[in-house]
Design a protein around this motif. Structure first.
Motif, PDB file in Angstrom:
ATOM      1  N   VAL A  94       0.872  -1.181   0.000  1.00 39.74           N
ATOM      2  CA  VAL A  94       0.000   0.000   0.000  1.00 39.74           C
ATOM      3  C   VAL A  94       0.905   1.225   0.000  1.00 39.74           C
ATOM      4  O   VAL A  94       1.885   1.284   0.766  1.00 39.74           O
ATOM      5  CB  VAL A  94      -0.925  -0.002   1.235  1.00 39.74           C
ATOM      6  CG1 VAL A  94      -1.746   1.282   1.309  1.00 39.74           C
ATOM      7  CG2 VAL A  94      -1.852  -1.217   1.211  1.00 39.74           C
ATOM      8  N   HIS A 150      -7.835   1.235 -11.906  1.00 36.42           N
ATOM      9  CA  HIS A 150      -8.640   0.812 -10.770  1.00 36.42           C
ATOM     10  C   HIS A 150      -8.389   1.657  -9.535  1.00 36.42           C
ATOM     11  O   HIS A 150      -9.312   1.943  -8.777  1.00 36.42           O
ATOM     12  CB  HIS A 150      -8.342  -0.658 -10.467  1.00 36.42           C
ATOM     13  CG  HIS A 150      -9.075  -1.191  -9.281  1.00 36.42           C
ATOM     14  ND1 HIS A 150     -10.426  -1.435  -9.311  1.00 36.42           N
ATOM     15  CD2 HIS A 150      -8.666  -1.522  -8.029  1.00 36.42           C
ATOM     16  CE1 HIS A 150     -10.817  -1.904  -8.132  1.00 36.42           C
ATOM     17  NE2 HIS A 150      -9.774  -1.961  -7.336  1.00 36.42           N
ATOM     18  N   ARG A 151      -7.151   2.061  -9.317  1.00 35.32           N
ATOM     19  CA  ARG A 151      -6.830   2.633  -8.008  1.00 35.32           C
ATOM     20  C   ARG A 151      -5.598   3.529  -8.120  1.00 35.32           C
ATOM     21  O   ARG A 151      -5.664   4.608  -8.652  1.00 35.32           O
ATOM     22  CB  ARG A 151      -6.595   1.471  -7.037  1.00 35.32           C
ATOM     23  CG  ARG A 151      -6.380   1.856  -5.620  1.00 35.32           C
ATOM     24  CD  ARG A 151      -6.486   0.629  -4.713  1.00 35.32           C
ATOM     25  NE  ARG A 151      -5.320  -0.261  -4.791  1.00 35.32           N
ATOM     26  CZ  ARG A 151      -5.292  -1.507  -4.326  1.00 35.32           C
ATOM     27  NH1 ARG A 151      -6.369  -2.029  -3.772  1.00 35.32           N
ATOM     28  NH2 ARG A 151      -4.213  -2.243  -4.419  1.00 35.32           N
ATOM     29  N   SER A 152      -4.487   3.073  -7.610  1.00 29.38           N
ATOM     30  CA  SER A 152      -3.267   3.871  -7.561  1.00 29.38           C
ATOM     31  C   SER A 152      -2.350   3.486  -8.723  1.00 29.38           C
ATOM     32  O   SER A 152      -2.624   2.585  -9.504  1.00 29.38           O
ATOM     33  CB  SER A 152      -2.543   3.610  -6.240  1.00 29.38           C
ATOM     34  OG  SER A 152      -3.376   3.928  -5.138  1.00 29.38           O
TER      35      SER A 152
ATOM     36  N   TRP B 282      -9.153  12.069  -8.037  1.00 27.05           N
ATOM     37  CA  TRP B 282      -9.124  11.147  -6.895  1.00 27.05           C
ATOM     38  C   TRP B 282      -7.996  11.518  -5.937  1.00 27.05           C
ATOM     39  O   TRP B 282      -6.867  11.800  -6.361  1.00 27.05           O
ATOM     40  CB  TRP B 282      -8.844   9.711  -7.337  1.00 27.05           C
ATOM     41  CG  TRP B 282      -9.950   9.018  -8.058  1.00 27.05           C
ATOM     42  CD1 TRP B 282     -11.192   9.507  -8.361  1.00 27.05           C
ATOM     43  CD2 TRP B 282      -9.886   7.684  -8.604  1.00 27.05           C
ATOM     44  NE1 TRP B 282     -11.904   8.552  -9.049  1.00 27.05           N
ATOM     45  CE2 TRP B 282     -11.138   7.430  -9.205  1.00 27.05           C
ATOM     46  CE3 TRP B 282      -8.907   6.690  -8.632  1.00 27.05           C
ATOM     47  CZ2 TRP B 282     -11.427   6.209  -9.834  1.00 27.05           C
ATOM     48  CZ3 TRP B 282      -9.196   5.481  -9.252  1.00 27.05           C
ATOM     49  CH2 TRP B 282     -10.447   5.248  -9.847  1.00 27.05           C
ATOM     50  N   ILE B 284      -6.164   9.522  -2.782  1.00 24.62           N
ATOM     51  CA  ILE B 284      -6.113   8.185  -2.189  1.00 24.62           C
ATOM     52  C   ILE B 284      -5.643   8.308  -0.739  1.00 24.62           C
ATOM     53  O   ILE B 284      -4.665   8.990  -0.454  1.00 24.62           O
ATOM     54  CB  ILE B 284      -5.140   7.263  -2.957  1.00 24.62           C
ATOM     55  CG1 ILE B 284      -5.300   7.420  -4.477  1.00 24.62           C
ATOM     56  CG2 ILE B 284      -5.286   5.817  -2.498  1.00 24.62           C
ATOM     57  CD1 ILE B 284      -6.408   6.675  -5.097  1.00 24.62           C
ATOM     58  N   ASN B 327     -11.121   0.221  -1.313  1.00 30.21           N
ATOM     59  CA  ASN B 327     -10.533  -1.115  -1.348  1.00 30.21           C
ATOM     60  C   ASN B 327     -10.160  -1.442   0.095  1.00 30.21           C
ATOM     61  O   ASN B 327     -10.437  -0.665   1.008  1.00 30.21           O
ATOM     62  CB  ASN B 327      -9.317  -1.153  -2.262  1.00 30.21           C
ATOM     63  CG  ASN B 327      -9.657  -0.874  -3.732  1.00 30.21           C
ATOM     64  OD1 ASN B 327      -8.770  -0.713  -4.536  1.00 30.21           O
ATOM     65  ND2 ASN B 327     -10.935  -0.805  -4.087  1.00 30.21           N
ATOM     66  N   HIS B 330      -7.308   1.093   0.957  1.00 30.68           N
ATOM     67  CA  HIS B 330      -7.284   2.337   0.189  1.00 30.68           C
ATOM     68  C   HIS B 330      -8.686   2.941   0.198  1.00 30.68           C
ATOM     69  O   HIS B 330      -9.651   2.270  -0.163  1.00 30.68           O
ATOM     70  CB  HIS B 330      -6.939   2.096  -1.275  1.00 30.68           C
ATOM     71  CG  HIS B 330      -5.577   1.531  -1.532  1.00 30.68           C
ATOM     72  ND1 HIS B 330      -5.281   0.203  -1.360  1.00 30.68           N
ATOM     73  CD2 HIS B 330      -4.434   2.117  -1.985  1.00 30.68           C
ATOM     74  CE1 HIS B 330      -4.008  -0.001  -1.685  1.00 30.68           C
ATOM     75  NE2 HIS B 330      -3.470   1.135  -2.059  1.00 30.68           N
ATOM     76  N   ILE B 332     -10.788   6.014  -1.669  1.00 25.26           N
ATOM     77  CA  ILE B 332     -10.703   6.920  -2.820  1.00 25.26           C
ATOM     78  C   ILE B 332     -11.656   8.075  -2.560  1.00 25.26           C
ATOM     79  O   ILE B 332     -12.878   7.908  -2.547  1.00 25.26           O
ATOM     80  CB  ILE B 332     -11.066   6.198  -4.133  1.00 25.26           C
ATOM     81  CG1 ILE B 332     -10.069   5.049  -4.374  1.00 25.26           C
ATOM     82  CG2 ILE B 332     -11.077   7.189  -5.297  1.00 25.26           C
ATOM     83  CD1 ILE B 332     -10.340   4.258  -5.636  1.00 25.26           C
TER      84      ILE B 332
END
Lengths: 388, 388
Positions: A94, A150-152, B282, B284, B327, B330, B332
């Motif tokens: 993470v 999707h995310r980072s 976004w 995070i 997640n 995570h 967002i």
């Protein structure tokens, strides 16, 4: 009938447990790990299991290649727990906050563990490099790369940004490589789409690794990982390791994706019938959302499993009997809408098992696993951790 | 600006904490309890706070009339924990399974606690009465009555069934009264509908109590309880006690119902910014669903708060900035769809606070509260329990 039920209860040992509680089928766990290991061995790729699902040293020892790892974790609490338990090769996957670097360094001093971290920005890289120069501990770092929006992660096509981050790290840390997670594969359920997602993850990883190498930077590790793409990848050329996690336990959501079968799922919640609302077709149990988690991931899939699928005490699903609703300490079992099955007659005190939507979320509601092997409680209780 | 942020951080003390973690605002907690207590005092009704939200002895001592109670719990683990902590008057308000009677008896032997149980069937009543005759411990029992079709309980109009259960209990237990929970009030958000739900709960309770008394049975306790109906009840005639729980902490879901204001919510999750996907808008953070819970209760309300509402480190909400997806580790953050606000610039390492959808679910993901008073960390850490 009643006598048979009592016999079965004594046979499996489940009546001695307080409910709700977690049951872990060690046979299924071992089979799931063996299947994934064989698959990755055939690709010549290392399995670095993600321990965030199980959070248990006993499960980790089944899943890891050796007691020393390698492994992946989602919190520094997990890193501490597994390092204390002898794991020597860990990625904390993470994105790092600068405030966490002291704790990372402390873990690396306390135990002889190669604890690597992850980041995706110039700001983080500068903080890590500055910390490394100040402390004298150059941290191994993987650059997170975005596989699928999707995310980072850095866009794999952004070679300039990858190289810029890499150069900062090369001057104050150890640039270990790139890391991706194809999280959007969780939204798929069709084999061809899953194969395409796996290949897209692979191509993104290889592209990012090539960008670093073209800039004259090292990239020994090319790490990908999600259970669906690990299950469906046809080639892993250019990849060095895979970090799947939920595969070892499985759940209804992964069954909906196609990553496992319902019969592969190693985790159930043992529960007791505490009431009925017969005119509504409801059976009330003591496994509510506190025991099952609030995860409703299957609501977005073709087969909505409610808060879980009800099984008898031997783990055999009742046709179409799901946890249709859940309060904090009450589960409401009902037949799936439109089901032709009949509601089973389950008297007060009957023990049932619930297959969970999401093993990571359901597991986190508990502090131990009661282990089953050969269909019986072994007596082993495997602790698990939570928190940060 | 950066200097101001650092000053504020040092002032509040939040920078010393590892994230994610729970912050509990003791000022708001005390104010919420005082408001509810004044409301029920005006009705001449006892507050028996439900401790399932907080699961903390420190919070319980703020919420209870005295260190001895009374109180309500949702698990026998809570009963043990609070009895060990000095609480002497507890209702375990989830329908009893026969297998749990030994543990109930053990708690009553270990501590001088009046631990009462709940049931809604002849089968349970027979099991409890048989256990009472066998053990010599006649258990205090409340008959659960269904206020609104939400979950468990005897239909209040079914006087014959209430009396039949009552007679069985009268012969082998102590019939303490009736207990209701108007859970369907959680689906409302309009004051008149909430007043009507409260009155329906009261009428159901009084009707069931009258049925028992007409059969010559005792019914000293007439117990109702849900935070929305406790907030909106106009009369509580015939009711002896109210078992609300989430009121003391509050959450975005209750704010959506109208049981509290957003500014009353005493619980936040402290989190740290760990990345950005700027082209997507976004931010995070390190508070994913593991720290916030999977609860998406506000998705069914007019204002969907995602997985929570983002606030600055002082607890002031950013306009329309919600945890749009989560997640495991995570969160967002993104602006609510259609919002006119601008995304705040929050650099890596910035500390934020997230207001939760559901205090019971979010709290359960953690093992302690860091206490704030007067806008500063007090240094007090209040442990909380989980499990069964």
């Amino acid at each position: 009938m009643a006598e048979e039920t009592i016999m079965s209860a004594e046979d499996s040992g489940l009546d001695a447990l307080e409910t709700p509680c977690l049951l872990l089928d060690a046979d299924r766990l071992q089979a799931n790990v063996a299947t994934m290991r064989a698959r990755l061995d055939a690709h010549g790729v290392v399995l670095r299991p993600h321990l965030k699902t199980a959070k248990s040293l006993d499960v980790a020892r089944v899943a890891m290649a050796s007691a020393a790892g390698p492994a992946t974790v989602s919190t520094l609490r997990e890193a501490e727990y597994f390092a204390a338990g002898g794991v020597r090769d860990i990625i904390y996957a993470v994105g790092i906050a600068p405030q966490k670097l002291e704790r990372v360094g402390r873990i690396r001093r306390l135990w002889p563990v190669d604890l690597a971290i992850v980041l995706d920005s110039l700001e983080q890289a500068e903080a890590v490099a500055a910390w490394g120069r100040h402390s004298g501990d150059r941290l191994p770092v993987l650059i997170e790369v975005d596989a699928d929006g999707h995310r980072s992660g850095v866009n794999p096509a952004d070679a300039a940004r990858l190289a810029a981050i890499g150069r900062i790290l090369d001057a104050g840390a150890i640039l270990r490589g790139v890391l991706l997670h194809a999280g959007d594969s969780y939204g798929l359920n069709e084999p061809n789409a899953l194969r395409a997602a796996a290949e897209a993850e692979r191509v993104a990883a290889v592209t990012a690794a090539a960008a670093l190498r073209s800039a004259g930077l090292p990239c020994p590790v090319v790490s990908v990982g999600s259970t669906p793409t690990a299950r469906y990848a046809e080639t892993l050329d250019g990849i060095t390791e895979v970090r799947a996690g939920v595969f070892m336990i499985g759940d209804l959501f992964q069954a909906g994706v196609g990553s496992c079968a319902v019969d592969d799922i190693a985790l159930t919640v043992l529960t007791t019938v505490i009431g009925h609302q017969r005119e509504k077709g409801w059976i009330i149990t003591d496994a509510g959302w506190m025991a099952l988690s609030r995860d409703r991931g299957t609501a977005r899939q073709p087969v909505d499993q409610g808060y879980g699928l009800a099984c008898d005490r031997d783990g055999i699903p009742y046709p179409d009997l799901i946890v249709s609703d859940a309060n904090q300490e009450h589960g409401i079992l009902a037949l799936r809408k439109g089901a032709k099955a009949r509601l089973p007659e389950l008297s007060i005190g009957t023990r049932l098992r619930i297959l969970p939507n999401h093993a990571c979320a359901t597991g986190a509601q508990h502090d131990r696993y009661h282990v089953i092997a050969g269909g019986r409680l072994t007596g082993a209780v495997w602790p698990r951790i939570n928190g940060w």
